[in-house]
Structures are given as C-alpha cells and as structure tokens.
Design a protein around this motif. Structure first.
Motif, mmCIF file in Angstrom:
data_model
loop_
_atom_site.group_PDB
_atom_site.id
_atom_site.type_symbol
_atom_site.label_atom_id
_atom_site.label_comp_id
_atom_site.label_asym_id
_atom_site.label_seq_id
_atom_site.Cartn_x
_atom_site.Cartn_y
_atom_site.Cartn_z
ATOM 1 N N ALA A 30 0.830 -1.208 0.000
ATOM 2 C CA ALA A 30 0.000 0.000 0.000
ATOM 3 C C ALA A 30 0.866 1.260 0.000
ATOM 4 O O ALA A 30 0.590 2.203 -0.748
ATOM 5 C CB ALA A 30 -0.953 -0.014 1.195
ATOM 6 N N GLU A 31 1.900 1.271 0.816
ATOM 7 C CA GLU A 31 2.786 2.441 0.843
ATOM 8 C C GLU A 31 3.481 2.641 -0.501
ATOM 9 O O GLU A 31 3.573 3.762 -0.997
ATOM 10 C CB GLU A 31 3.818 2.293 1.956
ATOM 11 N N ASN A 32 3.980 1.561 -1.077
ATOM 12 C CA ASN A 32 4.671 1.658 -2.365
ATOM 13 C C ASN A 32 3.751 2.144 -3.475
ATOM 14 O O ASN A 32 4.218 2.753 -4.438
ATOM 15 C CB ASN A 32 5.288 0.313 -2.755
ATOM 16 N N LEU A 33 2.451 1.887 -3.334
ATOM 17 C CA LEU A 33 1.490 2.328 -4.350
ATOM 18 C C LEU A 33 0.892 3.694 -4.002
ATOM 19 O O LEU A 33 0.015 4.179 -4.705
ATOM 20 C CB LEU A 33 0.384 1.284 -4.515
ATOM 21 N N GLY A 34 1.360 4.301 -2.914
ATOM 22 C CA GLY A 34 0.899 5.636 -2.543
ATOM 23 C C GLY A 34 -0.425 5.666 -1.809
ATOM 24 O O GLY A 34 -1.037 6.725 -1.674
ATOM 25 N N ASP A 35 -0.886 4.514 -1.318
ATOM 26 C CA ASP A 35 -2.132 4.467 -0.556
ATOM 27 C C ASP A 35 -1.783 4.437 0.931
ATOM 28 O O ASP A 35 -1.813 3.408 1.589
ATOM 29 C CB ASP A 35 -2.965 3.246 -0.952
ATOM 30 N N TYR A 36 -1.480 5.619 1.434
ATOM 31 C CA TYR A 36 -1.020 5.734 2.818
ATOM 32 C C TYR A 36 -2.151 5.475 3.819
ATOM 33 O O TYR A 36 -1.894 5.009 4.927
ATOM 34 C CB TYR A 36 -0.385 7.105 3.037
ATOM 35 N N ALA A 37 -3.374 5.745 3.417
ATOM 36 C CA ALA A 37 -4.500 5.503 4.318
ATOM 37 C C ALA A 37 -4.697 4.006 4.548
ATOM 38 O O ALA A 37 -4.876 3.563 5.685
ATOM 39 C CB ALA A 37 -5.773 6.132 3.758
ATOM 40 N N SER A 38 -4.653 3.197 3.483
ATOM 41 C CA SER A 38 -4.771 1.743 3.664
ATOM 42 C C SER A 38 -3.621 1.215 4.504
ATOM 43 O O SER A 38 -3.822 0.352 5.369
ATOM 44 C CB SER A 38 -4.811 1.015 2.316
ATOM 45 N N ALA A 39 -2.431 1.742 4.266
ATOM 46 C CA ALA A 39 -1.269 1.319 5.063
ATOM 47 C C ALA A 39 -1.495 1.653 6.532
ATOM 48 O O ALA A 39 -1.215 0.826 7.411
ATOM 49 C CB ALA A 39 0.005 1.986 4.545
ATOM 50 N N GLU A 40 -2.030 2.822 6.812
ATOM 51 C CA GLU A 40 -2.279 3.228 8.199
ATOM 52 C C GLU A 40 -3.366 2.374 8.839
ATOM 53 O O GLU A 40 -3.245 1.961 9.998
ATOM 54 C CB GLU A 40 -2.654 4.709 8.260
ATOM 55 N N ILE A 41 -4.420 2.097 8.105
ATOM 56 C CA ILE A 41 -5.496 1.244 8.612
ATOM 57 C C ILE A 41 -4.943 -0.130 8.964
ATOM 58 O O ILE A 41 -5.230 -0.675 10.038
ATOM 59 C CB ILE A 41 -6.635 1.153 7.572
ATOM 60 N N LEU A 42 -4.153 -0.699 8.075
ATOM 61 C CA LEU A 42 -3.563 -2.018 8.336
ATOM 62 C C LEU A 42 -2.590 -1.964 9.510
ATOM 63 O O LEU A 42 -2.504 -2.913 10.281
ATOM 64 C CB LEU A 42 -2.876 -2.552 7.086
ATOM 65 N N ARG A 43 -1.865 -0.854 9.655
ATOM 66 C CA ARG A 43 -0.957 -0.700 10.802
ATOM 67 C C ARG A 43 -1.714 -0.765 12.122
ATOM 68 O O ARG A 43 -1.273 -1.393 13.079
ATOM 69 C CB ARG A 43 -0.212 0.628 10.724
ATOM 70 N N GLU A 44 -2.856 -0.084 12.168
ATOM 71 C CA GLU A 44 -3.662 -0.083 13.388
ATOM 72 C C GLU A 44 -4.156 -1.491 13.714
ATOM 73 O O GLU A 44 -4.140 -1.905 14.873
ATOM 74 C CB GLU A 44 -4.831 0.887 13.236
ATOM 75 N N VAL A 45 -4.581 -2.225 12.709
ATOM 76 C CA VAL A 45 -5.017 -3.613 12.916
ATOM 77 C C VAL A 45 -3.831 -4.465 13.350
ATOM 78 O O VAL A 45 -3.938 -5.303 14.248
ATOM 79 C CB VAL A 45 -5.679 -4.171 11.636
ATOM 80 N N LEU A 46 -2.682 -4.219 12.736
ATOM 81 C CA LEU A 46 -1.468 -4.972 13.050
ATOM 82 C C LEU A 46 -1.052 -4.798 14.509
ATOM 83 O O LEU A 46 -0.645 -5.761 15.159
ATOM 84 C CB LEU A 46 -0.327 -4.539 12.118
ATOM 85 N N VAL A 47 -1.162 -3.597 15.031
ATOM 86 C CA VAL A 47 -0.790 -3.352 16.431
ATOM 87 C C VAL A 47 -1.600 -4.261 17.354
ATOM 88 O O VAL A 47 -1.051 -4.906 18.249
ATOM 89 C CB VAL A 47 -0.975 -1.857 16.811
#
Length: 181
Positions: free
Chosen positions: A139-156
C-alpha cells in the motif's frame, strides 16, 4: 431469500473510486485487503472454536481471553472490509471464498489440549502478521497511505494479542501439574 437478480457489482471487481486512487493501484490493494480479510476470518473462526471448547483449571480466564481476541480480529476484519469497499472493491465475504482466498489454514474440527490450541493460534498470528506487513508495504509503495495506516492499526492489535498467546504458553504457572491430568 430475495429473488432479485440484478447484480450491482460482481465479486473480484474493482470499480472507480472517489478517493482518486488509480484503478490499477486500487485493484492491487483491494486484492491484498481481501487476503487480509480472509485470513482474519480464518483466525476468527479458530479462536471462536477454542473459546467454545477450552477446558481445565484455567477455563474462565482463557475463555474470556479468547473472546476478547476473536472480537479484536472481527473488529479489524470489519475495518479492512470497509476499506476494500471504499477503494471500489467487493470485500470477500463468503466462507468458501474466504477459505480459498486465505493464506492461513484452519486447524480443523478436532479438539486439542489448550497448549496445542494456543500454539496453533500463535502460529497463525505470526503468519498473518507477516502477511499484513507485506500488505502495508504494498500500500505504501502504491501511494495508498490511508490503507497502510489502517492495516498498521489492525497490526498493532494483532501483535499485542499474539504476544499474549506467547505469555500463556510460557512454562511458569500457578496450576499444579496434577491439576492438568
């Protein structure tokens, strides 16, 4: 069951989204999100099974812990599904499709001792954590920082719960060995 036959959007398709993420990028991210969603539901069902069948001297705290863990997984799955839909995709929702789509495998219907169940859960947590990290990077590599952040929150939350499984699997316990026979 409804007799309506009009399909508004076919599964495994991604329509144009209002978030202005290019179609090709959205398709890749929705694919990754659907994998994480499927993995989440396989884990959810395994944790729910363990919640139902756990026994022994530590029954109540383990029963409650497993309930909290599967609730966390379900909350994360809901967030992931909503993001896939926001990107123009269709969240994978049927149990057969989730099982086929998942990169983790349900342990089966048999009942195991608590230690084995928790080891199986911890292994699945580890596999999902690795997969989710890869999806975050995509997601980050494709410029979708919001999806990356959402997944980060789930990952925590996944990592915190996985760490709790590690604690339960430690050798130190107040339960006497004869109480476990």
């Amino acid at each position: 069951m409804s007799t309506q036959k009009t399909v508004r959007q076919s599964a495994d398709t991604v329509e144009e989204n209002e978030l202005r993420l290019e179609q090709e990028k959205a398709e890749q991210i929705v694919d990754a999100l659907n994998t994480e969603l499927a993995n989440s539901y396989v884990l959810y069902h395994q944790l729910k099974k363990h919640h139902w069948v756990v026994e022994g001297a530590e029954f109540l705290p383990l029963h409650e812990f497993l309930e909290e863990a599967y609730e966390h997984v379900e909350e994360g799955a809901d967030i992931i599904a909503e993001r896939a839909q926001a990107l123009g995709g269709v969240p994978v929702s049927g149990p057969t499709n989730q099982e086929q789509r998942a990169t983790v495998e349900f342990e089966g219907e048999d009942v195991y001792d608590v230690r084995t169940m928790f080891q199986n859960d911890l292994e699945m947590y580890g596999d999902i954590i690795e997969s989710m990290r890869n999806s975050i990077e995509l997601a980050e590599n494709l410029g979708d920082y919001a999806s990356a952040e959402i997944l980060r929150e789930v990952l925590v939350t996944l990592e915190e719960d996985g760490h709790h499984f590690e604690h339960y699997l430690e050798d130190d316990t107040l339960v006497l060995e004869e109480a476990t026979k």
